[in-house]
Design a protein around this motif. Structure first.
Motif, PDB file in Angstrom:
ATOM      1  N   ARG A  40      39.044 -12.809  50.708  1.00  0.00           N
ATOM      2  CA  ARG A  40      38.992 -13.486  51.994  1.00  0.00           C
ATOM      3  C   ARG A  40      39.366 -14.961  51.846  1.00  0.00           C
ATOM      4  O   ARG A  40      38.885 -15.652  50.940  1.00  0.00           O
ATOM      5  N   VAL A  41      40.231 -15.426  52.759  1.00  0.00           N
ATOM      6  CA  VAL A  41      40.604 -16.848  52.736  1.00  0.00           C
ATOM      7  C   VAL A  41      39.443 -17.655  53.299  1.00  0.00           C
ATOM      8  O   VAL A  41      38.589 -17.126  54.020  1.00  0.00           O
ATOM      9  N   PRO A  42      39.371 -18.957  52.992  1.00  0.00           N
ATOM     10  CA  PRO A  42      38.238 -19.759  53.464  1.00  0.00           C
ATOM     11  C   PRO A  42      38.121 -19.774  54.985  1.00  0.00           C
ATOM     12  O   PRO A  42      39.115 -19.721  55.710  1.00  0.00           O
ATOM     13  N   ARG A  43      36.899 -19.890  55.452  1.00  0.00           N
ATOM     14  CA  ARG A  43      36.622 -19.915  56.876  1.00  0.00           C
ATOM     15  C   ARG A  43      37.370 -21.052  57.555  1.00  0.00           C
ATOM     16  O   ARG A  43      37.823 -20.921  58.699  1.00  0.00           O
ATOM     17  N   GLU A  44      37.537 -22.177  56.877  1.00  0.00           N
ATOM     18  CA  GLU A  44      38.241 -23.314  57.465  1.00  0.00           C
ATOM     19  C   GLU A  44      39.684 -22.954  57.823  1.00  0.00           C
ATOM     20  O   GLU A  44      40.229 -23.433  58.820  1.00  0.00           O
ATOM     21  N   VAL A  45      40.309 -22.100  57.002  1.00  0.00           N
ATOM     22  CA  VAL A  45      41.689 -21.691  57.259  1.00  0.00           C
ATOM     23  C   VAL A  45      41.736 -20.769  58.473  1.00  0.00           C
ATOM     24  O   VAL A  45      42.623 -20.880  59.329  1.00  0.00           O
ATOM     25  N   VAL A  46      40.789 -19.844  58.552  1.00  0.00           N
ATOM     26  CA  VAL A  46      40.730 -18.924  59.688  1.00  0.00           C
ATOM     27  C   VAL A  46      40.512 -19.700  60.986  1.00  0.00           C
ATOM     28  O   VAL A  46      41.196 -19.473  61.992  1.00  0.00           O
ATOM     29  N   VAL A  91      45.313 -14.959  49.460  1.00  0.00           N
ATOM     30  CA  VAL A  91      45.044 -15.363  48.081  1.00  0.00           C
ATOM     31  C   VAL A  91      46.255 -15.016  47.233  1.00  0.00           C
ATOM     32  O   VAL A  91      47.008 -14.082  47.521  1.00  0.00           O
ATOM     33  N   SER A  92      46.451 -15.770  46.167  1.00  0.00           N
ATOM     34  CA  SER A  92      47.700 -15.689  45.412  1.00  0.00           C
ATOM     35  C   SER A  92      47.889 -14.359  44.698  1.00  0.00           C
ATOM     36  O   SER A  92      49.021 -13.962  44.408  1.00  0.00           O
ATOM     37  N   HIS A  93      46.816 -13.628  44.404  1.00  0.00           N
ATOM     38  CA  HIS A  93      46.994 -12.358  43.688  1.00  0.00           C
ATOM     39  C   HIS A  93      47.157 -11.169  44.637  1.00  0.00           C
ATOM     40  O   HIS A  93      47.274 -10.033  44.183  1.00  0.00           O
ATOM     41  N   VAL A 115      43.985 -24.298  45.926  1.00  0.00           N
ATOM     42  CA  VAL A 115      45.211 -23.975  45.187  1.00  0.00           C
ATOM     43  C   VAL A 115      45.414 -22.473  45.034  1.00  0.00           C
ATOM     44  O   VAL A 115      46.510 -22.018  44.684  1.00  0.00           O
ATOM     45  N   GLN A 116      44.363 -21.675  45.275  1.00  0.00           N
ATOM     46  CA  GLN A 116      44.470 -20.219  45.130  1.00  0.00           C
ATOM     47  C   GLN A 116      45.150 -19.558  46.321  1.00  0.00           C
ATOM     48  O   GLN A 116      45.389 -18.351  46.305  1.00  0.00           O
TER      49      GLN A 116
END
Length: 314
Positions: A127-133, A207-209, A192-193
């Protein structure tokens, strides 16, 4: 309607050698399919299964025991809303197995049935950070409402998608502005991920992976729960990132052919003269039988490929 569907189902069972008790032949499937959704299955214009023959062919292949996974950046909710009803309408048996969906580039996965999705799982670490969502939801409403909407069905990624029917050039300009905003946000968060992935109809943060290679691995894990996996696979997609499905299968020792339904520019790095990528496995396109020298693309190419796959069953 129910009678016609039952007759169609019975005809398919006779065609692929399924007995009256529903038992499948013990012979291994001759091949498997890993399918991107946008492009080869769902029209990138209508974002639906526009061609009924696609669902018909998929059902025939599934009932023949061919393992099929929809490996997509879309949410599993999109697959439930657009793909599952098309398969059910085409006569997919209620007890069909050997179909799977991996959504959000490996973040969410489930078994697929005529009734919907079963045993759905989420990798919460993706899950991407809540701030991004929160940023995506707010900026879609406040800055890009004319061209994009916030996809609230995503559970690990953050996606803003082009509004269907809106001007594509205007969307691309807005998307590029969004990318610049997201790069600034990522730097501010020190995240950075995270990878920012602009596409022809959307912009994803993930996420990068994550990716189609991870989706391929999860697909085979799901499909392997029901039967032995075939040695031969076809992967199908409309973007460079879809090649990573075939990359992963090739690295695992499988015999793979990648079908590119929307080749890129021949001048792009690693590209052949027809716009496909040079790879250590077979890469092919679908020729247009009515226009010599031209290619079928997107769901027209997907439909043609699936017809060929049905023919391979004999």
């Amino acid at each position: 309607m129910a009678l016609r569907m039952a007759q169609k189902h019975a005809e398919r069972k006779r065609a692929v050698g399924i007995g009256h008790n529903g038992a499948m032949s013990t012979a291994p499937a001759p091949f498997g399919l890993l399918l991107d959704v946008d492009g080869p299955i769902a029209s990138p214009v209508t974002r639906t299964v526009r061609l009924p023959e696609i669902a018909d062919s998929l059902v025939t292949l599934a009932e023949a025991g061919v393992p099929i996974s929809f490996n997509t950046g879309r949410s599993t909710a999109f697959v439930s809303r657009q793909i599952v009803p098309a398969l059910a309408s085409a006569g997919l048996a209620a007890d069909a197995t050997g179909l799977a969906v991996v959504g959000e580039k490996g973040g969410v996965w489930a078994q697929l049935t005529a009734a919907g999705l079963d045993d759905e799982q989420i990798d919460v670490d993706m899950r991407v950070p809540r701030e991004v969502v929160d940023f995506g939801r707010e900026t879609a409403a406040e800055k890009f409402a004319d061209t994009m909407f916030f996809d609230d069905t995503k559970r690990t990624m953050m996606t803003l998608e082009m509004i269907a029917g809106s001007d594509h050039a205007a969307f691309l300009s807005a998307r590029d502005a969004l990318v610049r905003d997201l790069i600034e946000l990522r730097a501010r968060l020190g995240a950075v991920q995270l990878r920012i992935d602009p596409t022809v109809i959307s912009c994803d943060v993930e996420v990068s992976h994550s990716g189609k290679a991870l989706g391929a691995r999860r697909s085979l894990e799901l499909l392997g729960e029901h039967s032995a996996l075939p040695k031969r696979w076809f992967t199908v997609g409309d973007s460079r990132s879809d090649y990573t499905m075939a990359d992963w299968l090739h690295a695992q020792g499988y015999d793979v052919t990648h079908v590119d339904v929307q080749p890129g520019s021949p001048s792009s790095p690693g590209a052949a003269a027809d716009g496909t990528l040079h790879k250590p496995y077979e890469v092919t396109t679908i020729a247009d039988p009515l226009a010599p020298g031209q290619l079928l693309t997107d769901d027209d190419a997907g439909a043609a490929l699936l017809r060929r796959c049905v023919a391979l069953l004999g």
